[in-house]
Scaffold this motif. Structure first.
Motif, mmCIF file in Angstrom:
data_model
loop_
_atom_site.group_PDB
_atom_site.id
_atom_site.type_symbol
_atom_site.label_atom_id
_atom_site.label_comp_id
_atom_site.label_asym_id
_atom_site.label_seq_id
_atom_site.Cartn_x
_atom_site.Cartn_y
_atom_site.Cartn_z
ATOM 1 N N GLY A 1 54.165 12.532 84.858
ATOM 2 C CA GLY A 1 52.725 12.497 84.606
ATOM 3 C C GLY A 1 52.236 13.327 83.425
ATOM 4 O O GLY A 1 51.031 13.491 83.248
ATOM 5 N N ASN A 2 53.133 13.890 82.619
ATOM 6 C CA ASN A 2 52.690 14.785 81.541
ATOM 7 C C ASN A 2 52.944 14.221 80.138
ATOM 8 O O ASN A 2 52.565 14.849 79.148
ATOM 9 N N VAL A 3 53.586 13.058 80.046
ATOM 10 C CA VAL A 3 54.032 12.589 78.730
ATOM 11 C C VAL A 3 52.860 12.019 77.929
ATOM 12 O O VAL A 3 52.101 11.191 78.408
ATOM 13 N N LYS A 4 52.745 12.505 76.698
ATOM 14 C CA LYS A 4 51.639 12.061 75.833
ATOM 15 C C LYS A 4 52.030 10.827 75.036
ATOM 16 O O LYS A 4 51.183 10.104 74.528
ATOM 17 N N ARG A 5 53.341 10.626 74.852
ATOM 18 C CA ARG A 5 53.785 9.450 74.091
ATOM 19 C C ARG A 5 55.225 9.112 74.441
ATOM 20 O O ARG A 5 56.082 9.991 74.506
ATOM 21 N N PHE A 6 55.439 7.813 74.655
ATOM 22 C CA PHE A 6 56.799 7.328 74.942
ATOM 23 C C PHE A 6 57.170 6.279 73.899
ATOM 24 O O PHE A 6 56.401 5.345 73.637
ATOM 25 N N LEU A 7 58.339 6.466 73.309
ATOM 26 C CA LEU A 7 58.868 5.463 72.372
ATOM 27 C C LEU A 7 60.089 4.823 73.028
ATOM 28 O O LEU A 7 61.144 5.463 73.126
ATOM 29 N N PRO A 8 59.965 3.596 73.516
ATOM 30 C CA PRO A 8 61.123 2.959 74.145
ATOM 31 C C PRO A 8 62.156 2.544 73.105
ATOM 32 O O PRO A 8 61.887 2.576 71.904
ATOM 33 N N SER A 9 63.313 2.131 73.579
ATOM 34 C CA SER A 9 64.393 1.750 72.662
ATOM 35 C C SER A 9 64.127 0.346 72.117
ATOM 36 O O SER A 9 64.629 -0.643 72.650
ATOM 37 N N GLU A 10 63.312 0.302 71.079
ATOM 38 C CA GLU A 10 62.977 -0.986 70.437
ATOM 39 C C GLU A 10 63.738 -1.076 69.120
ATOM 40 O O GLU A 10 64.847 -1.515 69.055
ATOM 41 N N PHE A 11 63.067 -0.673 68.037
ATOM 42 C CA PHE A 11 63.722 -0.531 66.731
ATOM 43 C C PHE A 11 64.339 -1.834 66.222
ATOM 44 O O PHE A 11 65.426 -1.835 65.630
#
Ligand code: NAP
Length: 265
Positions: free
Chosen positions: A107-117
């Motif tokens: 509940g604390n994450v401000k930004r998530f970058l999934p494995s896209e690329f």
């Protein structure tokens, strides 16, 4: 620049290790998930130790231990996932869904970058089988992120990471041929590399055969089809919900194709 606390998941991988280095170089407090499964893989262990010497924090965890992921995520503001797509495609969704569950709980994450690329999967609704699996999988992950209301950034890196330009866009090759090259496409399609240059593919030669290929190769070839024959990387306007990297980072000096190719001489 505002500094973040960044957790890289997949930090010893091809892309992950570069992101760890970049995060450290930018002065972000950098954490790497030290997966229990790494075990006695000495190259990975030594790389992790070297990152530790450079200031990274190693956080023990495993995808089979939900609470270990939650604990690791609670240490940071930003999570970047770079787990493999090529070798463990079906795992990639499962692992990322586990990560999303943990991010939601933390509940604390401000930004998530999934494995896209890669290619933007949202623009690949009409992609052909079997290559479309890549895009369908990434859309499942996107839906889970958005359903969980996790703030995200999706990075579309297009033809990326040395896999395309060096091999002169020949499927299965990453070094330039000294003999002959088959140009793909009808001569009118532009292809984006991560260097943000347009590569023109000029030829009437048609090259697309799936006979006798392994599944992963078939998936890869379909990607070449969409990129080189349909121009899927450039046949749209970016729109308001996304931004082109050279606008976002105008200070970056881009490498020309000519400069880039000199390394292969
Ligand atoms: N557009 C392009 O041309 C292009 C090119 C390359 C990559 N990519 C994308 O970039 C992303 C990363 O690719 P990559 O080439 O950097 O991947 P990679 O080096 O093959 O693997 C990255 C990491 O995945 C983790 N991993 C592998 N198998 C695992 C398993 N069974 N369980 C848990 N974790 C596992 C490992 O993390 P640990 O470090 O924890 O061991 C590994 O270091 C993928 O989404 C890929 O599609 C795109």
């Amino acid at each position: 620049m505002e500094k973040s606390k960044v957790l890289v998941v997949g930090g010893t991988g091809y892309l992950g290790k570069r992101l760890v280095k970049a995060s450290l170089a930018e002065g972000h407090e950098t954490y790497i998930l030290n997966r229990a499964e790494i075990g006695v893989d000495i190259d990975k262990v030594q790389m992790l130790l070297s990152f530790k010497e450079q200031g990274a924090h190693l956080v023990s965890g495993s995808f089979t231990d939900h609470q270990s992921l939650v604990k690791a995520i609670k240490l940071v503001d930003v999570v970047i996932c770079t787990i493999s797509g090529v070798h463990i495609r079906s795992h990639q969704i499962l692992l990322q869904l586990k990560l999303i569950d943990a991010i939601k709980e933390a509940g604390n994450v401000k930004r998530f970058l999934p494995s896209e690329f890669g290619t933007d999967p949202a623009r690949m609704e009409d992609a052909l089988e079997p290559g479309r699996v890549t895009f369908d999988d990434k859309m499942i992950v996107r839906k889970a992120i958005e359903d969980a209301q996790i703030p995200f950034t999706y990075i579309s890196a297009n033809c990326f990471a040395g896999y395309f330009l060096g091999g002169l866009c020949q499927p299965g090759k990453i070094l330039p041929s000294r003999d002959s090259v088959v140009f793909l496409g009808d001569g009118n399609k532009k292809v984006f590399t991560v260097f943000m240059l347009h590569v023109f593919l000029n030829s009437d030669t048609v090259f697309l055969s799936q006979k006798g290929l392994e599944y992963a190769e078939q998936v890869g070839l379909i990607h070449y089809y969409h990129v080189c024959y349909e121009g899927c990387l450039t046949n749209f306007e970016i729109g308001n919900d996304a931004v082109e990297a050279s606008e976002l980072y105008p200070e970056i000096k881009y490498t020309t194709v000519e400069e880039y190719m000199k390394r292969y001489l």
